[in-house]
Design a protein around this motif. Structure first.
Motif, PDB file in Angstrom:
ATOM      1  N   ARG A 153       0.852  -1.191   0.000  1.00  0.00           N
ATOM      2  CA  ARG A 153       0.000   0.000   0.000  1.00  0.00           C
ATOM      3  C   ARG A 153       0.886   1.239   0.000  1.00  0.00           C
ATOM      4  NH1 ARG A 153      -2.442  -1.368   5.631  1.00  0.00           N
ATOM      5  NH2 ARG A 153      -0.194  -1.403   5.854  1.00  0.00           N
ATOM      6  N   GLY A 154       0.357   2.331  -0.555  1.00  0.00           N
ATOM      7  CA  GLY A 154       1.086   3.596  -0.495  1.00  0.00           C
ATOM      8  C   GLY A 154       1.351   3.902   0.971  1.00  0.00           C
ATOM      9  N   HIS A 155       2.486   4.502   1.251  1.00  0.00           N
ATOM     10  CA  HIS A 155       2.906   4.894   2.601  1.00  0.00           C
ATOM     11  C   HIS A 155       3.378   3.737   3.467  1.00  0.00           C
ATOM     12  CE1 HIS A 155       1.647   8.840   1.573  1.00  0.00           C
ATOM     13  NE2 HIS A 155       0.418   8.430   1.334  1.00  0.00           N
ATOM     14  N   ASP A 156       3.330   2.486   2.959  1.00  0.00           N
ATOM     15  CA  ASP A 156       3.982   1.409   3.716  1.00  0.00           C
ATOM     16  C   ASP A 156       5.467   1.749   3.839  1.00  0.00           C
ATOM     17  OD1 ASP A 156       1.947  -0.398   4.281  1.00  0.00           O
ATOM     18  OD2 ASP A 156       2.259  -1.603   2.477  1.00  0.00           O
ATOM     19  N   ALA A 157       6.009   1.622   5.033  1.00  0.00           N
ATOM     20  CA  ALA A 157       7.469   1.713   5.187  1.00  0.00           C
ATOM     21  C   ALA A 157       8.018   0.318   4.917  1.00  0.00           C
ATOM     22  CB  ALA A 157       7.826   2.165   6.592  1.00  0.00           C
ATOM     23  N   VAL A 158       8.902   0.207   3.928  1.00  0.00           N
ATOM     24  CA  VAL A 158       9.397  -1.107   3.521  1.00  0.00           C
ATOM     25  C   VAL A 158      10.923  -1.144   3.632  1.00  0.00           C
ATOM     26  CG1 VAL A 158       9.401  -2.862   1.711  1.00  0.00           C
ATOM     27  CG2 VAL A 158       7.483  -1.249   1.857  1.00  0.00           C
ATOM     28  N   THR A 218      10.741   4.666  11.876  1.00  0.00           N
ATOM     29  CA  THR A 218       9.328   4.271  11.803  1.00  0.00           C
ATOM     30  C   THR A 218       8.621   4.516  13.136  1.00  0.00           C
ATOM     31  OG1 THR A 218      10.012   2.004  12.320  1.00  0.00           O
ATOM     32  CG2 THR A 218       9.661   2.504   9.998  1.00  0.00           C
ATOM     33  N   ALA A 219       8.969   5.597  13.781  1.00  0.00           N
ATOM     34  CA  ALA A 219       8.335   6.005  15.043  1.00  0.00           C
ATOM     35  C   ALA A 219       8.336   4.884  16.077  1.00  0.00           C
ATOM     36  CB  ALA A 219       6.905   6.499  14.777  1.00  0.00           C
ATOM     37  N   GLY A 220       9.407   4.109  16.096  1.00  0.00           N
ATOM     38  CA  GLY A 220       9.581   3.093  17.131  1.00  0.00           C
ATOM     39  C   GLY A 220       8.909   1.760  16.854  1.00  0.00           C
ATOM     40  N   GLU A 221       8.126   1.666  15.780  1.00  0.00           N
ATOM     41  CA  GLU A 221       7.332   0.452  15.538  1.00  0.00           C
ATOM     42  C   GLU A 221       8.039  -0.621  14.732  1.00  0.00           C
ATOM     43  OE1 GLU A 221       3.175  -0.149  14.743  1.00  0.00           O
ATOM     44  OE2 GLU A 221       3.094   1.997  14.325  1.00  0.00           O
ATOM     45  N   GLY A 222       8.886  -0.190  13.809  1.00  0.00           N
ATOM     46  CA  GLY A 222       9.459  -1.124  12.830  1.00  0.00           C
ATOM     47  C   GLY A 222       8.714  -0.984  11.515  1.00  0.00           C
ATOM     48  N   PRO A 223       9.349  -1.403  10.404  1.00  0.00           N
ATOM     49  CA  PRO A 223       8.717  -1.276   9.086  1.00  0.00           C
ATOM     50  C   PRO A 223       7.432  -2.104   8.978  1.00  0.00           C
ATOM     51  CG  PRO A 223      11.043  -1.896   8.904  1.00  0.00           C
ATOM     52  CD  PRO A 223      10.687  -2.006  10.342  1.00  0.00           C
ATOM     53  N   ASP A 224       6.512  -1.638   8.140  1.00  0.00           N
ATOM     54  CA  ASP A 224       5.284  -2.399   7.873  1.00  0.00           C
ATOM     55  C   ASP A 224       5.619  -3.698   7.152  1.00  0.00           C
ATOM     56  OD1 ASP A 224       3.181  -0.248   8.519  1.00  0.00           O
ATOM     57  OD2 ASP A 224       4.543   0.779   7.139  1.00  0.00           O
ATOM     58  N   VAL A 225       6.640  -3.599   6.294  1.00  0.00           N
ATOM     59  CA  VAL A 225       7.020  -4.737   5.456  1.00  0.00           C
ATOM     60  C   VAL A 225       8.547  -4.813   5.413  1.00  0.00           C
ATOM     61  CG1 VAL A 225       6.867  -5.752   3.135  1.00  0.00           C
ATOM     62  CG2 VAL A 225       4.977  -4.339   3.984  1.00  0.00           C
ATOM     63  N   CYS A 226       9.104  -6.027   5.429  1.00  0.00           N
ATOM     64  CA  CYS A 226      10.546  -6.205   5.223  1.00  0.00           C
ATOM     65  C   CYS A 226      10.756  -7.123   4.027  1.00  0.00           C
ATOM     66  CB  CYS A 226      11.203  -6.828   6.455  1.00  0.00           C
ATOM     67  SG  CYS A 226      11.307  -5.712   7.853  1.00  0.00           S
ATOM     68  N   TYR A 227      11.598  -6.689   3.094  1.00  0.00           N
ATOM     69  CA  TYR A 227      11.957  -7.509   1.933  1.00  0.00           C
ATOM     70  C   TYR A 227      13.351  -8.074   2.160  1.00  0.00           C
ATOM     71  CZ  TYR A 227       8.417  -5.684  -1.426  1.00  0.00           C
ATOM     72  OH  TYR A 227       7.285  -5.367  -2.113  1.00  0.00           O
ATOM     73  N   GLU A 228      13.519  -9.367   1.937  1.00  0.00           N
ATOM     74  CA  GLU A 228      14.854  -9.963   2.021  1.00  0.00           C
ATOM     75  C   GLU A 228      15.327 -10.245   0.597  1.00  0.00           C
ATOM     76  OE1 GLU A 228      18.380 -11.646   2.626  1.00  0.00           O
ATOM     77  OE2 GLU A 228      16.879 -12.837   1.603  1.00  0.00           O
ATOM     78  N   CYS A 229      16.252  -9.429   0.104  1.00  0.00           N
ATOM     79  CA  CYS A 229      16.749  -9.565  -1.273  1.00  0.00           C
ATOM     80  C   CYS A 229      18.238  -9.877  -1.285  1.00  0.00           C
ATOM     81  CB  CYS A 229      16.516  -8.269  -2.059  1.00  0.00           C
ATOM     82  SG  CYS A 229      14.836  -7.656  -2.017  1.00  0.00           S
ATOM     83  N   ALA A 230      18.807 -10.189  -0.130  1.00  0.00           N
ATOM     84  CA  ALA A 230      20.252 -10.414  -0.062  1.00  0.00           C
ATOM     85  C   ALA A 230      20.588 -11.902  -0.119  1.00  0.00           C
ATOM     86  CB  ALA A 230      20.817  -9.800   1.215  1.00  0.00           C
ATOM     87  N   GLY A 231      19.634 -12.758   0.276  1.00  0.00           N
ATOM     88  CA  GLY A 231      19.905 -14.196   0.267  1.00  0.00           C
ATOM     89  C   GLY A 231      20.918 -14.602   1.317  1.00  0.00           C
TER      90      GLY A 231
END
Ligand code: ZN
Ligand code: ZN
Length: 330
Positions: A153-158, A218-231
């Motif tokens: 979604r728009g505004h998701d911190a990823v 992220t105001a102390g919460e953590g990202p909405d979504v985390c992508y793992e692209c490093a393997g």
């Protein structure tokens, strides 16, 4: 015809190879552009090298449709890396990735290539060669499919762990969607590319603690979504730790093993984990629409070289400091 050979120990040879002969159901394609993929680096660096080359992201012109309906000489096409049987339920549902008889296209850094017609998509006139190879290849395809699976979604911190070409493609698309991508990588050059492509912030784990920095951002919460692209196992662990409660994790970095704690990470945090493998041929049309709406995928390309200078292209990729490198034959 001209082709590349992985000669072993990071050496590329430009060789004279036999013309491919299309089998029934296959067309002969004159390759106009191919892209170097991070997944080729293993074969490139290996001691023994390989018979041909690992090229699998390409676009070109049909020079012999070989009786395949719907295509004619001169049609411009993009090619999907996964070649399904074209007949099973997965193939018919455009999920050739699940086909039990699938094989992977290879050897595409060549003047010509033969491929089944059902894995080709016609490039509209307003899609040029570099754009075509990016949206018919893994560079944007993986990013599109992952975002679609997760429902960004728009505004998701990823948080995007790993800013190689796949991570960078994700950052470009997330920015276009109005989300707030944060790039994490140990290579300063790649963090710079991430910023240029729309990362709202970048983190170098060699300098800062990524978990603490992500909380700050992220105001102390953590990202909405985390992508793992490093393997890498450690970035999988970081993604689980950093993600906000009830957030989402997307994993596209290939690796054999990584661990998580079911109680701590899944049950108590209610995280949802998504895998995404390649993309679907039909998604090409949605990506082409995004390009028309202003998604400038060519910003992913850091270097464009003639096929003959492929060695330079692979060296750049291997240095870990490039974006997408494409080999031109137009
Ligand atoms: Zn690839
Ligand atoms: Zn199949």
């Amino acid at each position: 015809m001209k082709s590349l050979r992985f000669a072993g120990n990071s050496r590329i040879e430009v060789i004279e190879a036999r013309m491919p002969e299309p089998k029934e159901g296959q067309m002969l394609i004159r390759v106009r552009v191919s892209a170097i993929c991070g997944s080729e680096m293993g074969g490139f660096r290996s001691e023994k090298g390989m018979e041909g080359n690992g090229g699998h992201e390409y676009a070109g012109e049909v020079v012999d449709p070989n009786g395949c309906g719907g295509f004619s000489d001169g049609d411009r096409v993009g090619v999907h890396i996964i070649i399904g049987c074209g007949e099973c339920k997965h193939c018919l549902a455009d999920h050739a990735v699940f086909c039990e008889k699938k094989w992977f296209c290879g050897g595409a850094h060549s003047e010509y290539h033969a491929v089944p017609a059902h894995q080709c998509v016609k490039l509209p006139d307003d899609i040029d060669w570099p754009t075509g190879v990016l949206i018919a290849g893994d560079a944007m395809g993986v990013a599109y499919h992952l975002a679609d699976r997760i429902g960004i979604r728009g505004h998701d911190a990823v948080a995007v762990f790993g800013c190689g070409p796949i991570g960078l493609g994700n950052i470009l698309l997330l920015d276009f969607y109005g989300a707030r991508p944060i790039g994490i990588d140990v290579a300063p050059a790649r963090l710079k590319l991430a910023e240029n492509l729309g990362a709202v912030a970048t983190i170098n784990p060699k300098q800062d603690d990524p978990i603490a920095r992500l909380r700050e951002l992220t105001a102390g919460e953590g990202p909405d979504v985390c992508y793992e692209c490093a393997g890498r196992p450690e970035t999988v662990a970081m993604a689980f730790e950093a993600c906000k409660c009830a957030g989402k994790i997307g994993i596209v970095g290939e690796q054999p093993e990584a661990s998580f704690n079911p109680s701590r990470d899944l049950i108590h945090k209610e995280l949802t984990v998504y895998g995404a493998w390649y993309w679907r041929l039909s998604e090409f049309f949605e990506m082409a629409r995004l390009v028309r709406e202003g998604l400038d995928v060519k910003r992913l390309i850091s270097h464009e070289l003639p096929l003959e200078q492929a060695q330079t292209g692979y060296d750049l990729m291997a240095s870990g400091e490039s974006g997408k490198v494409i080999l031109r034959q137009w």
